[in-house]
Design a protein around this motif. Structure first.
Motif, mmCIF file in Angstrom:
data_model
loop_
_atom_site.group_PDB
_atom_site.id
_atom_site.type_symbol
_atom_site.label_atom_id
_atom_site.label_comp_id
_atom_site.label_asym_id
_atom_site.label_seq_id
_atom_site.Cartn_x
_atom_site.Cartn_y
_atom_site.Cartn_z
ATOM 1 N N LYS A 75 0.826 -1.205 0.000
ATOM 2 C CA LYS A 75 0.000 0.000 0.000
ATOM 3 C C LYS A 75 0.859 1.253 0.000
ATOM 4 N N ARG A 76 1.926 1.272 0.757
ATOM 5 C CA ARG A 76 2.794 2.441 0.830
ATOM 6 C C ARG A 76 3.503 2.716 -0.497
ATOM 7 N N LEU A 77 3.781 1.688 -1.251
ATOM 8 C CA LEU A 77 4.561 1.854 -2.472
ATOM 9 C C LEU A 77 3.702 2.071 -3.706
ATOM 10 N N ARG A 78 2.401 1.992 -3.586
ATOM 11 C CA ARG A 78 1.546 2.162 -4.759
ATOM 12 C C ARG A 78 1.580 3.586 -5.271
ATOM 13 N N PHE A 79 1.472 3.713 -6.576
ATOM 14 C CA PHE A 79 1.382 5.025 -7.193
ATOM 15 C C PHE A 79 -0.037 5.554 -7.053
ATOM 16 N N LYS A 80 -0.162 6.869 -7.055
ATOM 17 C CA LYS A 80 -1.472 7.493 -7.056
ATOM 18 C C LYS A 80 -1.731 8.051 -8.440
ATOM 19 N N ARG A 81 -2.953 7.956 -8.888
ATOM 20 C CA ARG A 81 -3.320 8.552 -10.164
ATOM 21 C C ARG A 81 -3.378 10.064 -9.997
ATOM 22 N N VAL A 82 -2.875 10.760 -10.999
ATOM 23 C CA VAL A 82 -2.882 12.215 -10.932
ATOM 24 C C VAL A 82 -4.305 12.763 -10.966
ATOM 25 N N SER A 83 -5.246 12.036 -11.539
ATOM 26 C CA SER A 83 -6.617 12.519 -11.640
ATOM 27 C C SER A 83 -7.343 12.511 -10.287
ATOM 28 N N GLU A 84 -6.816 11.784 -9.306
ATOM 29 C CA GLU A 84 -7.413 11.790 -7.976
ATOM 30 C C GLU A 84 -7.109 13.130 -7.311
ATOM 31 N N PRO A 85 -7.887 13.487 -6.276
ATOM 32 C CA PRO A 85 -7.563 14.727 -5.566
ATOM 33 C C PRO A 85 -6.126 14.674 -5.050
ATOM 34 N N LEU A 86 -5.399 15.743 -5.282
ATOM 35 C CA LEU A 86 -3.988 15.764 -4.920
ATOM 36 C C LEU A 86 -3.773 16.599 -3.670
ATOM 37 N N ASN A 87 -2.855 16.170 -2.839
ATOM 38 C CA ASN A 87 -2.500 17.027 -1.725
ATOM 39 C C ASN A 87 -1.572 18.120 -2.246
ATOM 40 N N GLN A 88 -1.211 19.017 -1.399
ATOM 41 C CA GLN A 88 -0.437 20.189 -1.826
ATOM 42 C C GLN A 88 0.894 19.809 -2.464
ATOM 43 N N LEU A 89 1.611 18.855 -1.903
ATOM 44 C CA LEU A 89 2.907 18.472 -2.469
ATOM 45 C C LEU A 89 2.758 17.761 -3.804
ATOM 46 N N GLU A 90 1.784 16.881 -3.921
ATOM 47 C CA GLU A 90 1.570 16.199 -5.203
ATOM 48 C C GLU A 90 1.269 17.213 -6.301
ATOM 49 N N GLN A 91 0.415 18.175 -5.986
ATOM 50 C CA GLN A 91 0.086 19.207 -6.968
ATOM 51 C C GLN A 91 1.320 20.039 -7.303
ATOM 52 N N LEU A 92 2.108 20.364 -6.294
ATOM 53 C CA LEU A 92 3.333 21.135 -6.513
ATOM 54 C C LEU A 92 4.271 20.405 -7.470
ATOM 55 N N PHE A 93 4.495 19.107 -7.239
ATOM 56 C CA PHE A 93 5.419 18.343 -8.075
ATOM 57 C C PHE A 93 4.876 18.143 -9.485
ATOM 58 N N LYS A 94 3.591 17.887 -9.597
ATOM 59 C CA LYS A 94 2.988 17.722 -10.915
ATOM 60 C C LYS A 94 3.119 19.012 -11.721
ATOM 61 N N THR A 95 2.766 20.123 -11.111
ATOM 62 C CA THR A 95 2.842 21.420 -11.791
ATOM 63 C C THR A 95 4.285 21.768 -12.135
ATOM 64 N N ALA A 96 5.199 21.564 -11.190
ATOM 65 C CA ALA A 96 6.609 21.870 -11.436
ATOM 66 C C ALA A 96 7.150 21.047 -12.599
ATOM 67 N N TYR A 97 6.802 19.756 -12.646
ATOM 68 C CA TYR A 97 7.278 18.894 -13.728
ATOM 69 C C TYR A 97 6.770 19.385 -15.080
ATOM 70 N N GLU A 98 5.482 19.651 -15.158
ATOM 71 C CA GLU A 98 4.898 20.042 -16.441
ATOM 72 C C GLU A 98 5.296 21.451 -16.861
ATOM 73 N N GLU A 99 5.643 22.319 -15.913
ATOM 74 C CA GLU A 99 6.192 23.638 -16.256
ATOM 75 C C GLU A 99 7.621 23.501 -16.777
ATOM 76 N N PHE A 100 8.394 22.675 -16.105
ATOM 77 C CA PHE A 100 9.821 22.548 -16.422
ATOM 78 C C PHE A 100 10.045 21.770 -17.715
ATOM 79 N N PHE A 101 9.358 20.646 -17.861
ATOM 80 C CA PHE A 101 9.487 19.812 -19.050
ATOM 81 C C PHE A 101 8.271 20.056 -19.934
#
Length: 112
Positions: A7-33
């Motif tokens: 359970k700890r190692l499972r990936f989360k789908r980006v379409s699920e509600p994201l916490n603040q850090l998940e949203q930060l990393f997703k946005t940072a990745y898509e801005e940078f790349f």
């Protein structure tokens, strides 16, 4: 593997509600790349016996080209600045996994 470990190692789908850090990393990745898209993201905070001063972050991405070492280092610096804006001093330990590799190499029972 024990159930709690899986359970700890499972990936989360980006379409699920994201916490603040998940949203930060997703946005940072898509801005940078600009040519990349985050398909899945995993943030695993340290286990009780681990060093609490880091975050384990895995990006499963799709892109027309592979990521190279220099891009990863530049992105690391970009993420560190974003974390500092949140007054989060934890060290990000990042891995990048191509989406096709993820599909090919991840056992079906661990996929979300």
């Amino acid at each position: 593997m024990r159930e709690w470990t899986i359970k700890r190692l499972r990936f989360k789908r980006v379409s699920e509600p994201l916490n603040q850090l998940e949203q930060l990393f997703k946005t940072a990745y898509e801005e940078f790349f600009k040519d990349g898209k985050v398909e899945l993201i995993r943030i695993r905070e340290p286990l009780p016996f681990d060093d609490p001063d880091y975050l384990d972050i895995a990006f499963v991405y799709s892109s027309p080209k592979e990521r190279n070492y220099r891009e990863a280092m530049d992105f690391f610096n970009h993420v560190r600045l974003k974390l500092e804006e949140l007054n989060d001093e934890r060290f990000p330990v990042m891995s990048f996994i191509d989406y096709d590799d993820y599909l090919e190499n991840t056992p079906k029972e661990l996929m979300v």
